[in-house]
Design a protein around this motif. Structure first.
Motif, PDB file in Angstrom:
ATOM      1  N   GLN A   8      -7.939 -37.879 -48.014  1.00  7.89           N
ATOM      2  CA  GLN A   8      -7.778 -37.918 -46.554  1.00  7.89           C
ATOM      3  C   GLN A   8      -7.362 -36.535 -46.043  1.00  7.89           C
ATOM      4  OE1 GLN A   8      -7.865 -40.570 -44.145  1.00  7.89           O
ATOM      5  NE2 GLN A   8      -9.098 -41.575 -45.696  1.00  7.89           N
ATOM      6  N   SER A  65       3.329 -28.423 -42.272  1.00  9.91           N
ATOM      7  CA  SER A  65       2.381 -29.240 -43.018  1.00  9.91           C
ATOM      8  C   SER A  65       1.257 -28.384 -43.591  1.00  9.91           C
ATOM      9  CB  SER A  65       1.799 -30.318 -42.109  1.00  9.91           C
ATOM     10  OG  SER A  65       1.150 -29.727 -41.011  1.00  9.91           O
ATOM     11  N   LYS A  80      -3.480 -32.992 -44.586  1.00 14.92           N
ATOM     12  CA  LYS A  80      -3.705 -34.429 -44.687  1.00 14.92           C
ATOM     13  C   LYS A  80      -3.911 -34.950 -43.266  1.00 14.92           C
ATOM     14  CE  LYS A  80      -0.891 -35.175 -48.758  1.00 14.92           C
ATOM     15  NZ  LYS A  80       0.286 -35.855 -49.304  1.00 14.92           N
ATOM     16  N   GLU A  82      -2.758 -37.506 -41.912  1.00 10.72           N
ATOM     17  CA  GLU A  82      -1.496 -37.990 -41.335  1.00 10.72           C
ATOM     18  C   GLU A  82      -0.651 -36.864 -40.736  1.00 10.72           C
ATOM     19  OE1 GLU A  82       0.899 -38.316 -45.549  1.00 10.72           O
ATOM     20  OE2 GLU A  82      -0.637 -39.761 -45.015  1.00 10.72           O
ATOM     21  N   ASP A  83      -0.931 -35.599 -41.099  1.00 10.66           N
ATOM     22  CA  ASP A  83      -0.210 -34.459 -40.528  1.00 10.66           C
ATOM     23  C   ASP A  83      -0.812 -33.988 -39.206  1.00 10.66           C
ATOM     24  OD1 ASP A  83       1.642 -34.380 -42.585  1.00 10.66           O
ATOM     25  OD2 ASP A  83       0.415 -33.033 -43.803  1.00 10.66           O
TER      26      ASP A  83
END
Length: 89
Positions: A8, A65, A80, A82-83
């Motif tokens: 991801q 990140s 990622k 999510e970051d």
């Protein structure tokens, strides 16, 4: 470039930050903060299937990140999903 992120993850090129303030003061390199925005250059197949991002999307990401990498003489960031905090349209 033939880099393909795994899992991801996305490959992002940071946007350049201004070297002058609005009043004309030149900011030295050691005093500048790295911008928290960039352009997606490559994304994994998993991310592409979701359809939320595509190459060329402008994104905002978290401050500490990602992983800095240098590919073909250019600086990039592997992040990622999510970051990522959002996209800029």
């Amino acid at each position: 470039m033939n880099f393909k992120p795994l899992g991801q993850r996305v490959l992002v090129e940071r946007l350049e930050e201004d070297t002058k303030t609005a009043s004309g003061i030149i900011i030295p390199d050691n005093a500048k903060e790295k911008p928290l925005m960039g352009t997606v250059k490559a994304l994994s197949e998993e991310v592409a299937k979701e359809g939320l991002l595509k190459a060329g999307s402008q994104v905002v990401f978290a401050k500490y990140s990602g992983t800095d990498v240098k590919l073909e003489g250019k600086e990039y960031l592997i992040l990622k999903v999510e970051d990522l905090l959002g996209t800029i349209e």
